[in-house]
Design an enzyme around this catalytic site. Structure first.
Site, mmCIF file in Angstrom:
data_model
loop_
_atom_site.group_PDB
_atom_site.id
_atom_site.type_symbol
_atom_site.label_atom_id
_atom_site.label_comp_id
_atom_site.label_asym_id
_atom_site.label_seq_id
_atom_site.Cartn_x
_atom_site.Cartn_y
_atom_site.Cartn_z
ATOM 1 N N HIS A 374 -5.929 0.172 -5.333
ATOM 2 C CA HIS A 374 -4.743 0.177 -4.480
ATOM 3 C C HIS A 374 -3.448 -0.115 -5.219
ATOM 4 O O HIS A 374 -2.416 -0.330 -4.570
ATOM 5 C CB HIS A 374 -4.879 -0.867 -3.371
ATOM 6 C CG HIS A 374 -5.922 -0.546 -2.346
ATOM 7 N ND1 HIS A 374 -5.652 0.152 -1.192
ATOM 8 C CD2 HIS A 374 -7.236 -0.821 -2.318
ATOM 9 C CE1 HIS A 374 -6.758 0.276 -0.484
ATOM 10 N NE2 HIS A 374 -7.744 -0.305 -1.147
ATOM 11 N N LYS A 567 8.574 -4.760 5.323
ATOM 12 C CA LYS A 567 7.382 -4.767 4.465
ATOM 13 C C LYS A 567 7.451 -6.040 3.646
ATOM 14 O O LYS A 567 8.463 -6.742 3.679
ATOM 15 C CB LYS A 567 7.352 -3.539 3.562
ATOM 16 C CG LYS A 567 8.665 -3.260 2.810
ATOM 17 C CD LYS A 567 8.583 -1.997 1.967
ATOM 18 C CE LYS A 567 8.951 -0.738 2.734
ATOM 19 N NZ LYS A 567 8.027 0.361 2.581
ATOM 20 N N ARG A 568 6.355 -6.368 2.910
ATOM 21 C CA ARG A 568 6.419 -7.535 2.064
ATOM 22 C C ARG A 568 7.607 -7.435 1.110
ATOM 23 O O ARG A 568 7.964 -6.348 0.662
ATOM 24 C CB ARG A 568 5.105 -7.668 1.272
ATOM 25 C CG ARG A 568 3.945 -8.097 2.134
ATOM 26 C CD ARG A 568 4.209 -9.478 2.724
ATOM 27 N NE ARG A 568 4.138 -10.482 1.688
ATOM 28 C CZ ARG A 568 3.113 -11.318 1.525
ATOM 29 N NH1 ARG A 568 2.088 -11.299 2.350
ATOM 30 N NH2 ARG A 568 3.134 -12.203 0.550
ATOM 31 N N LYS A 573 9.530 -2.972 -4.406
ATOM 32 C CA LYS A 573 9.868 -2.282 -3.154
ATOM 33 C C LYS A 573 11.387 -2.192 -2.959
ATOM 34 O O LYS A 573 11.875 -1.505 -2.083
ATOM 35 C CB LYS A 573 9.219 -2.998 -1.962
ATOM 36 C CG LYS A 573 7.684 -2.946 -1.975
ATOM 37 C CD LYS A 573 7.115 -3.760 -0.818
ATOM 38 C CE LYS A 573 5.598 -3.913 -0.859
ATOM 39 N NZ LYS A 573 4.858 -2.724 -0.438
ATOM 40 N N THR A 678 1.969 2.809 3.962
ATOM 41 C CA THR A 678 1.404 3.352 5.195
ATOM 42 C C THR A 678 2.413 3.229 6.334
ATOM 43 O O THR A 678 2.336 3.973 7.305
ATOM 44 C CB THR A 678 0.095 2.623 5.563
ATOM 45 O OG1 THR A 678 0.269 1.225 5.332
ATOM 46 C CG2 THR A 678 -1.056 3.138 4.737
ATOM 47 N N LYS A 682 3.816 5.534 9.804
ATOM 48 C CA LYS A 682 4.000 5.012 11.169
ATOM 49 C C LYS A 682 5.396 5.329 11.683
ATOM 50 O O LYS A 682 5.575 5.705 12.844
ATOM 51 C CB LYS A 682 3.755 3.489 11.190
ATOM 52 C CG LYS A 682 2.315 3.117 10.836
ATOM 53 C CD LYS A 682 2.137 1.619 10.543
ATOM 54 C CE LYS A 682 0.795 1.383 9.850
ATOM 55 N NZ LYS A 682 0.679 0.037 9.257
HETATM 56 C C1 NBG Z 1 -1.336 -1.752 -1.443
HETATM 57 C C2 NBG Z 1 -0.258 -0.826 -1.952
HETATM 58 C C3 NBG Z 1 0.285 0.068 -0.854
HETATM 59 C C4 NBG Z 1 -0.862 0.765 -0.147
HETATM 60 C C5 NBG Z 1 -1.869 -0.260 0.331
HETATM 61 C C6 NBG Z 1 -3.058 0.387 1.012
HETATM 62 C C7 NBG Z 1 -2.269 -3.678 -2.671
HETATM 63 C C8 NBG Z 1 -2.945 -4.138 -3.903
HETATM 64 N N1 NBG Z 1 -1.963 -2.387 -2.591
HETATM 65 O O1 NBG Z 1 1.150 1.027 -1.385
HETATM 66 O O2 NBG Z 1 0.770 -1.578 -2.532
HETATM 67 O O3 NBG Z 1 -0.384 1.517 0.942
HETATM 68 O O4 NBG Z 1 -2.350 -1.010 -0.755
HETATM 69 O O5 NBG Z 1 -3.676 1.309 0.188
HETATM 70 O O6 NBG Z 1 -2.024 -4.458 -1.788
#
Ligand code: NBG
Length: 842
Positions: A374, A567-568, A573, A678, A682
């Site tokens: 991820h 988002k976080r 980001k 994601t 949305k």
């Molecule tokens: C996160 C990514 C996102 C991705 C999500 C789900 C981790 C390690 N990765 O970009 O930063 O959408 O995983 O796949 O949290």
């Protein structure tokens, strides 16, 4: 021991079989019964929270029945199951989702109204289940919804944290973390005190020789902790299938506490063991995309993985099949590297406990596991120190070394004499101390490795895992672009839009086949439809404006352009770029004459997101956003033209209010850093456009909806390395002049003490600007102007929105799960007979 009712008594049993409520009357009866008996309250003492509890319990009774039937059906069918191992499940609220999925919301709404409650208020009483940090945990939750909705025999396995992600409060512009104690009342979980597993830690390994002269390893001594299962039903949408999410909770293995010590007056140490054990599942680590290598985290990982595998193996053994059939019956997906020890644990079970030969066991292991990566961010790639593993899991370390030995021998055979390659791909990093590279172990121990969006899957093959492509061939690596569940993220979060779409497409079929949204293209020019579309967006903005007023005190104009980044908080980001852009906008407005200002488009900049408690820079960014808001929102020259708000405690249930109200949302990561994203999906699905970089799933969203419907800007992933290099080594870092002007204003003290923000500025100006804020700033600001201009033409804007929604079918998590099922798990849905489905929905 199997406990079953003997044949002669079954008739009585079946005669009294429970069935859930059948109609509105039945629902009301159940609610009243739960208020009066389960909760021991009365109509004279029933507030919204009691109404919520009773309503949830009534619904839960229905779920349990289908849940039991689903489990029986799946056991009876004895087909292959998939197990999704994830340290995070960001479920949010369950009641609304459960009512919608089992098709009982209208009935419940009417029933609650007759009992004196508004369903919206009742739903609001629920505490979010927040066992996750961000996208990774929410993806797991969307996957569970799709797995059940598509009738796959599937279980989720996770940890039952006593404390989920902390609650964020904003005090004087700063983030303050408050513990999230969510278990006070949780009707959605079922403790299974009879399903427990003893988990071993520490100790040592003794070798012996069996009667055939074979060496056998025994892991002995150490500490025991008990894992107790808590089950959560996961109802599918429009199907009786109700799958199981099993969360493990830790308890002292020796029961309550040490009575000897208690009786002798040593109260403190009598509870010490208990506390030590319970600490394991006490708290979710609050880091997103960051690995900190703490011992307790490794304990969590092994505890959860060992309990889950014990459970999976126990279920398999009941079928009395031979071990070689294991991968035909069991698929295990590793959600990131957090559960990688499962690979080692299964190998240990097979060779040490079941007596299989290494090669036979290893074949089973590799064919069982799939690994999803991820992130490519180096700080997020897990490594565990060898001494730590040696201490905590001595036998596992031996097995890891052995896995590595055989793997490196294989590499040596394929690429003789390539010392550099051996060093680069070794599971053990030869550092001080030595480290186990978990991603490498996960690749070696799985038959498929996937990334989560096309660009990301390409990047892992050409950067962090390129040597493994050389060794294993390209077929081991694949892409499965992420998806989202349209049930929660359209039907539940935006009910009016869902109804409008259904009124055009004929029914709610798009909720189970999202590609049906393409029928909306026929109505793009339908005046009445467009009008309703715009009205729904406006109503959603009014709802958010009320929330903003209630939580921040700031009044915003719902007609203004709502610009959202939730988002976080993370440097990659680039919320810092967003707030610098806001300051630039403010300065531009200030420099205008009142007449010029009149012509400007009003905008509300909305931020939300948590910073990891130890992430100092992220906290600075939050502070700057709030400080800018305090100035801008009170500037008489500016009025409604610009408002800046930070919404505290962003979580799943807040997202359900925020996302449908967005006009434009920001997905502006440095190219190549956001694996997928994601929320981008949305926002577009809810009729909002996006401004973004060519990163993650933004690229595929663009391909689907058309370039005319997205505002892309910034450098491309392939340019990033050279730019970074130039910043650092060639001292070529000319800061963008508009950005320099922004820095100047911050440093003048316009937004409070400049010292508070010095770190953010110097990261860009003096420390190499790793995230390319300055490089992308001009193109960002210019593109924001394009957004303003596009928004002025409301007719065209609405066209873009409708066209985009119509083309979002690809991003359903149903499509995504079907790809996993076909390409990685090799598993089929378990058909539910039509009469069973009908019985369930009546
Ligand atoms: C996160 C990514 C996102 C991705 C999500 C789900 C981790 C390690 N990765 O970009 O930063 O959408 O995983 O796949 O949290």
């Amino acid at each position: 021991v199997e406990a079953s009712i003997p044949e002669p008594q079954r008739e009585a049993w079946l005669k009294h079989q429970v069935s859930g409520f059948k109609d509105k009357d039945g629902f009301e009866r159940e609610v009243v019964r739960h208020v009066e008996t389960t909760l021991a309250r009365s109509l004279f003492n029933c507030d919204e929270s009691a109404a919520y509890a009773a309503c949830a319990l009534a619904l839960r009774d229905r779920l349990i029945l289908e849940w039991n039937r689903t489990q029986q059906r799946q056991t009876f069918a004895d087909s292959k199951r998939v197990y999704y191992l994830s340290l995070e499940f960001l479920m949010g609220r369950a009641l609304d989702n459960a009512m919608l999925n089992v098709g009982q919301k209208d009935l419940a709404k009417a029933g609650l109204a007759e009992l004196g409650f508004r369903i919206e208020d009742v739903i609001q009483q629920e505490h979010d289940a927040a066992l996750g940090n961000g996208g990774l945990g929410r993806l797991a939750a969307c996957f569970l919804d799709s797995l059940a909705s598509l009738n796959f025999p599937a279980w989720g396995y996770g940890l039952r944290y006593r404390y989920g992600i902390f609650k964020q409060e904003i005090i004087d512009g700063y983030q303050v973390e408050v513990p999230d104690y969510w278990l006070d009342f949780n009707p959605w979980e079922f403790p299974r005190h009879d399903v427990t597993v003893d988990i071993q830690f520490y100790g040592n390994v003794r070798k012996s020789t069996d009667e055939f002269g074979k060496t056998v390893c025994h892991w002995e001594g150490g500490e025991m902790v008990k894992a107790v299962a808590y089950d959560v039903p996961i109802p599918g949408y429009g199907t009786p299938t109700t799958n199981n999410l099993r969360l493990w909770s830790s308890k002292a293995a020796s029961g309550e506490f040490d009575f000897q010590k208690f009786n002798s007056g040593d109260y403190e140490s009598s509870v010490a063991e208990q506390q030590r054990a319970e600490t394991i599942s006490a708290v979710l680590y609050p880091n997103d995309n960051l690995d900190r290598g703490k011992e307790l985290r490794l304990k969590q990982q092994y505890f959860w993985v060992a309990a889950s595998l014990y459970d999976i193996v126990r279920r398999f053994k009941k079928t009395k099949r031979s071990w070689k059939e294991f991968p035909e019956q069991v698929a295990i997906q590793l959600n990131d590297t957090h559960p990688t020890l499962a690979i080692v644990e299964l190998q240990r079970i097979l060779i040490d406990l079941e007596g299989l030969e290494w090669d036979e066991a290893w074949n089973i292991v590799v064919n069982t596991f799939g690994y999803t990566n991820h992130t490519v961010l180096p700080e997020a790639l897990e490594k565990w120190s060898v001494p730590l593993i040696q201490h905590l899991l001595p036998r596992h370390l031996q097995i890891i070394y052995e896995i590595n030995l055989y793997f490196l021998q294989d590499v040596e055979r394929k690429f003789p004499g390539d010392r550099e390659l051996l060093r680069d791909v070794s599971i053990i990093e030869e550092s001080q101390p030595k480290m186990v590279r978990m991603a490498f172990l996960a690749i070696v121990g799985s038959h498929k490795v996937n990334g989560v969006a096309e660009l990301h899957s390409d990047l892992i093959k050409t950067t962090i895992f390129k040597d493994f492509v050389k060794i294993f061939g390209p077929d081991k690596f694949t892409n499965v672009t992420n998806g989202i569940t349209p049930r929660r993220w359209l039907h539940q979060a935006n009910p009016r839009l869902s109804e409008l779409i259904a009124s055009k497409t004929g029914d709610h079929g798009f909720l189970t086949d999202l590609t049906k949204l393409n029928q909306l293209e026929h109505y793009i020019n339908d005046k009445e439809f467009r009008k309703e579309w715009a009205e729904i967006k406006y109503a959603n903005k009014v709802r958010l404006a009320k929330h903003i007023k209630a939580t921040t005190g700031v009044t915003v104009n719902p007609s203004a352009l709502f610009d959202v980044q939730v988002k976080r908080i993370h440097e990659y980001k680039r919320q810092q770029m967003n707030i610098f852009g806001v300051i630039h906008r403010y300065l531009t407005l200030k420099a205008m004459t009142p007449e010029e200002r009149q012509k400007q488009l009003p905008r509300v900049s909305i931020f939300g997101g948590k910073a990891a408690p130890g992430y100092w820079m992220a906290k600075q960014i939050i502070h700057l956003i709030n400080s800018v808001g305090a100035v801008v929102n009170n500037d008489k020259d500016i009025g409604d033209l610009l408002k800046v708000v930070f919404l505290e405690d962003y979580n799943v249930s807040k997202a359900e209010i925020i996302i449908p109200a967005s006009d434009i949302s920001e997905h502006i990561s440095t190219a190549g850093t956001e694996a997928s994203g994601t929320s981008n999906m949305k926002f577009v699905l809810n009729g909002g456009l996006i401004i973004g970089t060519c990163d993650g799933a933004n690229i595929e969203i663009t391909r689907e909806i058309g370039e005319q419907n997205i505002f892309l800007f910034g450098h491309l992933a392939e340019e990033v390395e050279d730019l970074r290099h130039a910043h650092v080594y060639e001292k070529q870092h000319n800061i963008d002049p508009d950005l320099a002007r922004v820095f100047e204003e911050i440093e003048k003290g316009t937004f409070g003490n400049p010292q508070d923000f010095a770190g953010m500025i110097s990261a860009v100006r003096d420390h190499g600007d790793y995230y390319l804020v300055s490089d992308d700033f001009q193109s960002y600001v210019d593109t924001q102007k394009l957004v303003d201009n596009a928004y002025r033409n409301q007719e065209e804007w609405v066209t873009k929105c409708i066209e985009s929604v119509a083309r979002m079918g690809f991003f359903s998590s149903d499509r995504c799960i079907n790809e996993y099922a076909e390409e990685i798990w090799n598993i089929e849905p378990l058909k539910v007979e039509a009469d069973q489905a009908a019985a369930a929905s009546s």
